[in-house]
Scaffold this motif. Structure first.
Motif, PDB file in Angstrom:
ATOM      1  N   ALA A 192     -36.191 -23.281 -32.962  1.00  0.00           N
ATOM      2  CA  ALA A 192     -36.606 -23.341 -31.763  1.00  0.00           C
ATOM      3  C   ALA A 192     -36.911 -24.377 -31.225  1.00  0.00           C
ATOM      4  CB  ALA A 192     -37.464 -22.274 -31.006  1.00  0.00           C
ATOM      5  N   ALA A 193     -37.825 -25.653 -32.182  1.00  0.00           N
ATOM      6  CA  ALA A 193     -38.624 -26.763 -31.101  1.00  0.00           C
ATOM      7  C   ALA A 193     -37.782 -28.039 -31.652  1.00  0.00           C
ATOM      8  CB  ALA A 193     -40.058 -27.006 -32.309  1.00  0.00           C
ATOM      9  N   GLN A 194     -37.391 -27.406 -33.240  1.00  0.00           N
ATOM     10  CA  GLN A 194     -36.300 -28.484 -33.642  1.00  0.00           C
ATOM     11  C   GLN A 194     -34.871 -28.864 -32.896  1.00  0.00           C
ATOM     12  OE1 GLN A 194     -37.082 -30.822 -36.436  1.00  0.00           O
ATOM     13  NE2 GLN A 194     -35.226 -31.317 -35.315  1.00  0.00           N
ATOM     14  N   LEU A 195     -34.498 -27.709 -32.214  1.00  0.00           N
ATOM     15  CA  LEU A 195     -33.377 -27.396 -31.499  1.00  0.00           C
ATOM     16  C   LEU A 195     -34.085 -28.306 -30.238  1.00  0.00           C
ATOM     17  CD1 LEU A 195     -31.520 -24.010 -31.657  1.00  0.00           C
ATOM     18  CD2 LEU A 195     -30.682 -26.771 -32.196  1.00  0.00           C
ATOM     19  N   ARG A 202     -31.095 -30.953 -28.423  1.00  0.00           N
ATOM     20  CA  ARG A 202     -30.672 -32.457 -28.466  1.00  0.00           C
ATOM     21  C   ARG A 202     -31.625 -32.754 -29.946  1.00  0.00           C
ATOM     22  NH1 ARG A 202     -35.761 -33.479 -23.227  1.00  0.00           N
ATOM     23  NH2 ARG A 202     -37.004 -32.709 -24.691  1.00  0.00           N
ATOM     24  N   LYS A 203     -31.301 -34.000 -30.303  1.00  0.00           N
ATOM     25  CA  LYS A 203     -31.583 -34.888 -31.001  1.00  0.00           C
ATOM     26  C   LYS A 203     -33.151 -36.272 -30.765  1.00  0.00           C
ATOM     27  CE  LYS A 203     -27.884 -35.434 -32.977  1.00  0.00           C
ATOM     28  NZ  LYS A 203     -26.883 -35.537 -34.269  1.00  0.00           N
ATOM     29  N   GLY A 252     -39.798 -30.091 -42.485  1.00  0.00           N
ATOM     30  CA  GLY A 252     -40.795 -30.247 -41.578  1.00  0.00           C
ATOM     31  C   GLY A 252     -39.720 -29.828 -40.141  1.00  0.00           C
ATOM     32  N   VAL A 253     -40.252 -30.232 -38.894  1.00  0.00           N
ATOM     33  CA  VAL A 253     -39.858 -30.088 -37.434  1.00  0.00           C
ATOM     34  C   VAL A 253     -40.051 -31.055 -37.143  1.00  0.00           C
ATOM     35  CG1 VAL A 253     -39.794 -28.487 -35.599  1.00  0.00           C
ATOM     36  CG2 VAL A 253     -39.877 -27.154 -37.530  1.00  0.00           C
TER      37      VAL A 253
END
Length: 445
Positions: free
Chosen positions: A108-111, A208-209, A255-256
């Protein structure tokens, strides 16, 4: 397996109805007029190998005890990875749920492209529904880095994703049996519950990236709020091993947000005061996601503090059905299923043995009283009248070193003359079992 179990459940309900008019479904064994014989039943708080240690040299009293727990058939490869973290593991309860809670938080944090808790929270349900399916942390992270909507299927989350309330739409339960002072894995049965149609159909915000793959507010830091001490400490080893395993595998997968995930340990003490102090420390350190608490009552106690601070509370083991509708501002999640589902499974286990009179003994907190009421309601649906079910509660001690005195309760149980006693509690409930034996109640194996 599900079809056979369903047939047995229907037979058990029919049998329960007959019991009210006849003794046809009861035990054919003669009873000594001066002896009360009971079968013991338990729940996820005490149906663990480590529970036997709580009874010390009287662990033989557990032989024949049956119960249920949220339990998914665990792949041997997952157990082996957990044992690589902690070679002394003897139980795996809530290990799968703990692992999945950490992985879902990371995805979720990565997205979200940020460690801001409000943005992570918006992605958590969507991580489990409606996108490209993946079941390995590294593969899922790769999809998330590309901004791909995904549907995570992990160790515990196998059939369906989260509901709009942020909890599993479906669950798996295991029926467990104590034999020779330990759980007999050969007798464990699994049954599914819940409906896949209950999973959320909402579209999550577009991922978002971060520029260059690294967010300015990285790294993602997770805070622990698990029962290292207190009445639920017997459940800590598998949960802690699973959290460590998840963090290690996430970091091995890159990792994230461009940095390794960090985990800060924290104790909930199975005690509101201890848990609140831990939450305050995590909040002061700016930690966005807190993994825990272990017990439902502890999560209820700290949730207002977590919500006021705008952080996420993500529990791998809360089962209080009332938490499904708690006012959490969209910041509370869990990978454990609600007890409204476990109540049906527990009632089925007891009804198979055809008891005429049943005692439901529970911790006086949201977990114990909530599950007690769910079981009572399921027994009522099966035709077991209120005059044949006795509800008892006890107040757990603030200090786990101070045992609960169950002498009076044991006397009440003996006077009622039940054939089944369900003990809904944690490690402290071992004293209830020894008190029954001391009161002259014969525990059947």
């Amino acid at each position: 397996m599900l079809g056979n179990r369903t047939s047995r459940a229907a037979l058990s309900m029919a049998c329960a109805g007959l019991l009210l008019a006849t003794s046809a479904c009861g035990s054919d064994e003669p009873k000594d007029a001066g002896t009360t014989q009971v079968r013991l039943y338990g729940t996820d708080g005490n149906m663990q190998n480590s529970f036997a240690a709580e009874l010390k040299d009287r662990a033989n009293l557990l032989n024949g005890m049956k119960g249920t727990t949220p339990l998914t058939p665990l792949p041997e490869s997952f157990k082996e990875r957990l044992r690589n973290v902690n070679p002394k593991l003897t139980d795996y309860l809530y290990s799968a749920e703990s692992y999945d809670a950490v992985v879902i938080s990371a995805l979720a944090a990565q997205l979200a492209g940020t460690t801001a808790p409000a943005e992570i929270a918006k992605q958590i349900v969507g991580v489990t529904t409606g996108g490209q399916r993946c079941d390995e942390a590294a593969v899922c992270l790769q999809l998330a880095r590309a901004g791909q909507d995904l549907e995570y299927r992990g160790v515990s989350l196998t059939r369906a994703g989260f509901t709009d309330n942020g909890e599993p739409a479906t669950a798996s339960y295991g029926t467990l049996h104590f034999d020779n002072q330990q759980l007999d894995d050969a007798k464990t049965e699994f049954v599914g519950a819940g409906e896949e149609s209950g999973a959320s159909s909402k579209t999550p915000p577009r991922g978002r990236k971060p520029r260059g793959g690294k967010a300015k507010d990285a790294p993602l830091v997770l805070g622990g709020l698990l029962p290292k001490t207190g009445d639920l400490a017997l459940a800590y080893p598998p949960m802690a091993a699973a959290v460590t395993l998840a963090v290690n595998e996430i970091n091995a997968g890159g990792g994230v947000l461009g940095e390794p995930v960090k985990f800060v340990e924290g104790d909930d003490g199975t005690n509101p005061a201890v848990a609140k102090a831990t939450v305050a420390t995590h909040v002061a350190q700016g930690i966005p996601v807190i993994i825990g608490a272990g017990a439902s009552g502890i999560s209820r106690a700290v949730l207002p503090d977590v919500v006021a601070a705008g952080r996420i509370l993500f529990s791998p083991s809360n089962t209080d059905a009332g938490l499904s509708t708690v006012d959490d501002k969209g910041l509370y999640f869990r990978t454990a299923p609600p007890d409204s589902l476990q109540g049906r499974a527990l009632a089925d286990v007891m009804l198979r043995d055809g008891p005429r009179k049943i005692v439901l003994l529970a911790r006086k907190d949201s977990y114990g009283e909530g599950l007690q009421e769910n079981v009572r309601a399921e027994l009522e649906k099966a035709g077991v009248g209120a005059d044949r079910v006795k509800l008892l509660t006890y107040t757990p001690p603030e200090d786990p070193k101070t045992p609960v005195d169950f002498t009076g309760i044991a006397g009440d149980i003996k006077s009622f003359g039940p054939e089944a006693v369900l003990v809904i509690g944690f490690g402290e409930s071992a004293a209830a079992i020894t008190a029954l034996a001391d009161a002259g109640v014969q525990i059947r194996d």
